[in-house]
Design a protein around this motif. Structure first.
Motif, PDB file in Angstrom:
ATOM      1  N   UNK A 116      30.676  25.667  11.541  1.00  7.69           N
ATOM      2  CA  UNK A 116      31.679  25.070  12.424  1.00  7.69           C
ATOM      3  C   UNK A 116      31.062  24.074  13.408  1.00  7.69           C
ATOM      4  N   UNK A 117      29.735  24.063  13.512  1.00  7.10           N
ATOM      5  CA  UNK A 117      29.030  23.145  14.398  1.00  7.10           C
ATOM      6  C   UNK A 117      27.557  23.201  14.026  1.00  7.10           C
ATOM      7  N   UNK A 118      26.803  22.146  14.300  1.00  8.08           N
ATOM      8  CA  UNK A 118      25.366  22.136  14.005  1.00  8.08           C
ATOM      9  C   UNK A 118      24.504  22.740  15.103  1.00  8.08           C
ATOM     10  N   UNK A 119      25.082  23.013  16.272  1.00  9.46           N
ATOM     11  CA  UNK A 119      24.320  23.640  17.346  1.00  9.46           C
ATOM     12  C   UNK A 119      24.380  25.151  17.153  1.00  9.46           C
ATOM     13  N   UNK A 120      23.257  25.742  16.745  1.00 11.14           N
ATOM     14  CA  UNK A 120      23.171  27.172  16.448  1.00 11.14           C
ATOM     15  C   UNK A 120      22.605  27.898  17.667  1.00 11.14           C
ATOM     16  N   UNK A 121      23.409  28.803  18.241  1.00 13.43           N
ATOM     17  CA  UNK A 121      23.006  29.519  19.449  1.00 13.43           C
ATOM     18  C   UNK A 121      22.359  30.872  19.177  1.00 13.43           C
ATOM     19  N   UNK A 122      22.895  31.624  18.217  1.00 12.19           N
ATOM     20  CA  UNK A 122      22.395  32.970  17.926  1.00 12.19           C
ATOM     21  C   UNK A 122      22.555  33.270  16.436  1.00 12.19           C
ATOM     22  N   UNK A 123      21.696  34.168  15.932  1.00 12.33           N
ATOM     23  CA  UNK A 123      21.757  34.624  14.544  1.00 12.33           C
ATOM     24  C   UNK A 123      21.667  36.143  14.529  1.00 12.33           C
ATOM     25  N   UNK A 153      25.488  36.457  10.423  1.00 16.97           N
ATOM     26  CA  UNK A 153      26.426  36.005  11.447  1.00 16.97           C
ATOM     27  C   UNK A 153      25.746  34.892  12.223  1.00 16.97           C
ATOM     28  N   UNK A 154      26.453  33.759  12.343  1.00 18.99           N
ATOM     29  CA  UNK A 154      25.902  32.564  12.964  1.00 18.99           C
ATOM     30  C   UNK A 154      26.812  32.147  14.104  1.00 18.99           C
ATOM     31  N   UNK A 155      26.273  32.156  15.307  1.00 16.73           N
ATOM     32  CA  UNK A 155      27.035  31.725  16.474  1.00 16.73           C
ATOM     33  C   UNK A 155      26.705  30.260  16.735  1.00 16.73           C
ATOM     34  N   UNK A 156      27.720  29.409  16.650  1.00 11.97           N
ATOM     35  CA  UNK A 156      27.540  27.981  16.908  1.00 11.97           C
ATOM     36  C   UNK A 156      28.247  27.602  18.200  1.00 11.97           C
ATOM     37  N   UNK A 157      28.088  26.375  18.615  1.00 15.87           N
ATOM     38  CA  UNK A 157      28.763  25.875  19.819  1.00 15.87           C
ATOM     39  C   UNK A 157      30.282  25.866  19.654  1.00 15.87           C
TER      40      UNK A 157
END
Length: 87
Positions: free
Chosen positions: A56-63, A72-76
């Motif tokens: 959903x976004x290229x800025x990856x905050x957490x995995x 699970x990929x947390x994006x901006x």
């Protein structure tokens, strides 16, 4: 180099995850990268406008990897759950 699709998508690493198979997932501010430690190959994953199965976004905050093996990929722009990225 970020221009090389066989290397990290960006030199700014935000988060790392070692999965159950000892592969390394690398979240950057320009996409998600998967390092297969056996082959040494890096695969990049990016947001693609109009594609429902992309990030959903290229800025990856957490995995995070769940007990079921899903990534699970947390994006901006929100949380992504991926079966297709499962190694």
């Amino acid at each position: 180099m970020p221009e090389d699709t066989g290397s990290l998508s960006n030199n700014i690493v935000i988060c790392l995850l070692e999965d159950e198979r000892k592969n390394l997932w690398i979240g950057t501010d320009n996409g998600l990268n998967h390092l297969d430690r056996t082959s040494g190959q890096i695969k990049q994953f990016h947001y693609k406008n109009g594609e429902s199965n992309s990030l959903t976004n290229d800025l990856i905050n957490h995995l995070y990897q769940g007990r079921d093996g899903l990534l699970w990929i947390c994006t901006a722009s929100g949380l992504n759950r991926s079966r297709s990225l499962k190694t």
